[in-house]
Scaffold this active site. Structure first.
Site, PDB file in Angstrom:
ATOM      1  N   HIS A 192      90.816 -33.224  10.054  1.00 45.58           N
ATOM      2  CA  HIS A 192      89.582 -33.249  10.827  1.00 45.58           C
ATOM      3  C   HIS A 192      89.101 -31.839  11.137  1.00 45.58           C
ATOM      4  O   HIS A 192      89.884 -30.962  11.493  1.00 45.58           O
ATOM      5  CB  HIS A 192      89.782 -33.997  12.140  1.00 45.58           C
ATOM      6  CG  HIS A 192      89.871 -35.481  11.990  1.00 45.58           C
ATOM      7  ND1 HIS A 192      89.170 -36.178  11.036  1.00 45.58           N
ATOM      8  CD2 HIS A 192      90.567 -36.413  12.707  1.00 45.58           C
ATOM      9  CE1 HIS A 192      89.432 -37.478  11.155  1.00 45.58           C
ATOM     10  NE2 HIS A 192      90.288 -37.638  12.157  1.00 45.58           N
ATOM     11  N   CYS A 248      85.233 -31.420   7.484  1.00 41.97           N
ATOM     12  CA  CYS A 248      83.831 -31.340   7.868  1.00 41.97           C
ATOM     13  C   CYS A 248      83.547 -30.050   8.629  1.00 41.97           C
ATOM     14  O   CYS A 248      84.449 -29.449   9.218  1.00 41.97           O
ATOM     15  CB  CYS A 248      83.458 -32.533   8.750  1.00 41.97           C
ATOM     16  SG  CYS A 248      83.380 -34.108   7.888  1.00 41.97           S
TER      17      CYS A 248
END
Length: 376
Positions: A192, A248
């Site tokens: 993440h 991301c």
């Protein structure tokens, strides 16, 4: 290794444990659960001489359908890393005496970090597999010594190899400790990534990028400011560090000073990301280069279109390109990765509204991307 899943008695997190183990360690609540294991067996992937991206998925017990599945890309507000290479046997955690970090040695060394966030409502399926594919590339193809590669995943037996905030920090310090001219360092992260409001005025877009350890909800994220201070600023002249970031919001994940913008025709320009309020973000003469999955405002994609089982687009395209073209420039690498991802997205009928992912290149100094060779 034969294993079955058990629940942590403190928080309920599902954890794999080898058959015969008497206890499991939970990285979330950092406690041991004693149990009396029962026999159970399941298949695990085995070594495949064809490399981590062999397309013969029928020969491996992956839990995926044996027949072709309609490819799809799924986006999220976090990072990812979702392919299961056949070249490695995934090990389950078990209780054992923690081991100290290896002594710093070797002209080539790497830290490979993959987090699946098991038991979390935003868990990932294949970040660990991204790490294993990168390890295959570095060790089997590029000559990195086994002893000089630290792997941090939830499958590691040593509790100091679980990707907690403290362990990631320690591994990054180890990576650059006592580095000497001629050293080649690699940091790979699949997991993440998120954005938080910039508080010190050193970000052009007003946001800091951050890495999310598996204990980020209790211990917090690792900001790009800290990553830069830990592994960028200490680099002496003659040392090269490459970061491959599959997450991301990862365009400026290392807070490097320059960002390369390239179009599909190969024309490029360097953007200066220094601000009047920022502290020095460069090195002590070394070179730092980051290859990231997408721009700071973008999300990454997760797809089975490349191999028939879920893959992280950046890690897959990076490893595959280096396997196919051992000697290539940074410009050629970017164009090849863009092409692989573009063809996959077009082939399954997606447009920019469905997924927006442009691999990025940033660096501590500007250079000619079409003449400088990528050397790990």
């Amino acid at each position: 290794m034969e294993s079955r899943r058990h629940s942590c008695r403190q928080c309920g997190l599902q954890l794999p444990a080898p058959i015969g183990a008497k206890a499991i360690y939970c990285p979330r609540c950092q406690r041991y659960t004693q149990f009396q294991p029962r026999n159970n067996m399941h298949g695990v992937p085995t070594v495949n001489a064809n490399g981590p991206y062999s397309n013969n998925i029928n020969s491996m017990n992956t839990g995926l359908p044996a027949h072709p599945v309609k490819p799809r890309i799924v986006t999220s507000g976090f990072g990812y890393g979702n392919f299961r290479p056949q070249s490695f046997q995934i090990r389950s955690p078990q209780v054992m005496r923690p081991q100290p970090p290896p002594p710093v040695h070797g002209r080539k060394r790497a830290v490979l970090c993959g987090a699946n966030y098991r038991g979390h409502n935003k868990s990932l399926k294949g970040s660990i597999n991204d790490v294993l594919a990168m390890r295959y590339l570095l060790v089997d193809k590029l000559g990195f010594p086994n002893a000089s590669v630290i792997v941090l995943t939830e499958n590691e037996k040593d509790i100091f190899r679980i990707p907690t905030k403290a362990n990631i920090r320690a591994a990054l310090r180890w990576l650059v400790h006592s580095c000497q001219p001629g050293d080649s360092l690699v940091f790979h992260y699949s997991g993440h990534g998120s954005r938080v409001r910039d508080l010190d005025g050193d970000e052009v877009d007003g946001y800091d990028e951050s890495l999310c350890p598996i204990d980020f909800e209790t211990e917090g994220r690792i900001l790009d400011d800290e990553i830069n201070e830990t592994i960028i600023r200490p680099l002496p002249r003659g040392v090269t560090l490459h970061a491959i970031i599959d997450a991301c919001h990862s365009g400026t994940f290392l807070d490097l000073q320059f960002m390369c913008r390239i179009n599909r025709g190969g024309s490029y320009m360097w953007e200066d990301h220094r601000t009047p309020h920022s502290t020095y973000k460069g090195t002590r003469g070394g070179i730092a280069i980051c290859i990231s999955a997408c721009d700071d405002h973008q999300s990454t994609g997760d797809t089975i279109a490349f191999t028939g089982f879920p893959t992280g687009a950046l890690t897959y395209s990076f490893v595959k390109t280096l396997e196919q073209e051992p000697k290539l420039t940074y410009g050629r690498l970017l164009l090849s990765m863009h092409k692989k991802i573009d063809e996959t997205q077009k082939g399954i009928g997606l447009n920019s509204k469905d997924v927006s992912q442009e691999p990025q290149l940033s660096a501590s100094e500007r250079f000619d991307i079409h003449s400088k060779l990528l050397i790990l």
